[in-house]
Design a protein around this motif. Structure first.
Motif, mmCIF file in Angstrom:
data_model
loop_
_atom_site.group_PDB
_atom_site.id
_atom_site.type_symbol
_atom_site.label_atom_id
_atom_site.label_comp_id
_atom_site.label_asym_id
_atom_site.label_seq_id
_atom_site.Cartn_x
_atom_site.Cartn_y
_atom_site.Cartn_z
ATOM 1 N N PRO A 13 17.140 -52.833 -75.615
ATOM 2 C CA PRO A 13 15.971 -52.089 -75.328
ATOM 3 C C PRO A 13 16.112 -50.765 -76.127
ATOM 4 O O PRO A 13 17.211 -49.531 -75.584
ATOM 5 N N LYS A 14 15.548 -50.393 -77.312
ATOM 6 C CA LYS A 14 15.225 -48.706 -77.941
ATOM 7 C C LYS A 14 13.769 -48.631 -78.351
ATOM 8 O O LYS A 14 13.374 -49.540 -79.195
ATOM 9 N N LEU A 15 13.725 -47.272 -77.177
ATOM 10 C CA LEU A 15 11.703 -46.968 -77.953
ATOM 11 C C LEU A 15 11.715 -46.090 -78.777
ATOM 12 O O LEU A 15 12.635 -45.208 -79.068
ATOM 13 N N SER A 16 10.685 -46.216 -80.175
ATOM 14 C CA SER A 16 9.911 -45.332 -81.146
ATOM 15 C C SER A 16 10.036 -44.052 -80.883
ATOM 16 O O SER A 16 9.710 -44.157 -78.708
ATOM 17 N N PRO A 17 10.351 -43.343 -81.650
ATOM 18 C CA PRO A 17 10.402 -42.032 -80.762
ATOM 19 C C PRO A 17 8.663 -41.644 -80.304
ATOM 20 O O PRO A 17 8.529 -40.541 -80.057
ATOM 21 N N ASN A 18 7.521 -42.577 -80.586
ATOM 22 C CA ASN A 18 6.407 -41.544 -80.183
ATOM 23 C C ASN A 18 6.251 -42.903 -79.062
ATOM 24 O O ASN A 18 4.920 -42.806 -78.448
ATOM 25 N N GLY A 19 7.296 -43.069 -78.566
ATOM 26 C CA GLY A 19 7.194 -44.152 -77.058
ATOM 27 C C GLY A 19 5.970 -45.221 -77.654
ATOM 28 O O GLY A 19 5.462 -45.630 -75.938
ATOM 29 N N ARG A 20 4.942 -45.483 -78.601
ATOM 30 C CA ARG A 20 4.408 -46.828 -78.493
ATOM 31 C C ARG A 20 4.903 -48.355 -78.571
ATOM 32 O O ARG A 20 4.911 -49.095 -78.489
ATOM 33 N N TRP A 21 6.174 -48.316 -79.072
ATOM 34 C CA TRP A 21 6.971 -49.774 -79.445
ATOM 35 C C TRP A 21 8.360 -49.641 -78.917
ATOM 36 O O TRP A 21 9.244 -48.227 -78.943
ATOM 37 N N ILE A 22 8.596 -50.823 -78.609
ATOM 38 C CA ILE A 22 9.723 -51.136 -78.020
ATOM 39 C C ILE A 22 10.910 -51.792 -79.161
ATOM 40 O O ILE A 22 10.452 -53.274 -79.191
#
Length: 206
Positions: free
Chosen positions: A123-132
């Motif tokens: 798993p990796k979170l998008s920079p804006n924290g809204r998507w994985i």
């Protein structure tokens, strides 16, 4: 890893000075380190207490390691959100073979994020924290998917001919992943109001 004992510890390296410093000293194995976004803390997996759990320790080494999560089975940290509030990790042996969980900080609250019938990993979170972004073999082969975080929300398949090891570009407008033939792939994405994905293109052979 110590070639004589087989034990693995974590070390810190300063590339500019070429200096390495031992970071963990526990007699059990420590591995899978990830940095906090501010560079002040390292979270890692450790085999203390007879199982693989997640601990954190200040990068300065000024305090002892602190337990973040202890569950039956193995827990392997994968990513730390840019706001410092969430650590994503993969569990092994929790119901299905591999699932994605999160730890909320500082509360240390744990919750299952993606726990389906099939293995979900990396798993990796998008920079804006809204998507994985993550990899799963639910289609019969490993593909890269994106899902809303923390949810609920939709799910999109990003790779089209197999893929693993997703990684977000710094601005969140592109995803990279590794295709089965070792091609490093890139795909444009939109991550603001909604998620939208383009067509993957090959960059080079990894």
């Amino acid at each position: 890893e110590d070639p004589e004992s087989g034990r693995s510890d974590l070390w810190l390296m300063e590339p500019a000075r070429g200096v390495t410093t031992r970071f963990t000293f526990d007699p059990d194995n420590d591995f899978y380190p990830i940095w906090s976004p501010d560079g002040e803390t390292v979270a890692f997996a450790t085999m203390r207490n007879g199982q693989t759990d997640i601990y954190q320790k200040q990068a300065s080494g000024s305090a002892d390691a602190e337990s973040l999560s202890t569950m039956t089975g193995a827990e392997l940290p994968n990513d730390w959100s840019r706001d410092g509030r969430h650590i994503l990790y993969v569990t092994i042996g929790q119901g299905t073979s591999r699932d994605i969980w999160s730890i909320s900080l500082p509360e240390k609250e744990r919750r299952a994020v993606i726990a389906g019938e099939f293995p979900e990993v990396q798993p990796k979170l998008s920079p804006n924290g809204r998507w994985i972004a993550y990899a799963s073999n639910e289609s019969g082969r490993w593909e890269v998917y994106v899902q809303a975080f923390p949810g609920p929300g939709g799910k999109w398949q990003v790779s089209n001919q197999g893929g693993t090891e997703p990684y977000w570009r710094g601005d969140g407008q592109e995803l990279y992943y590794l295709a089965p033939d070792r091609q490093l792939m890139a795909v444009e994405v939109r991550t603001e109001a909604n998620f939208d994905v383009g067509v993957p293109v090959s960059l080079f052979t990894a």
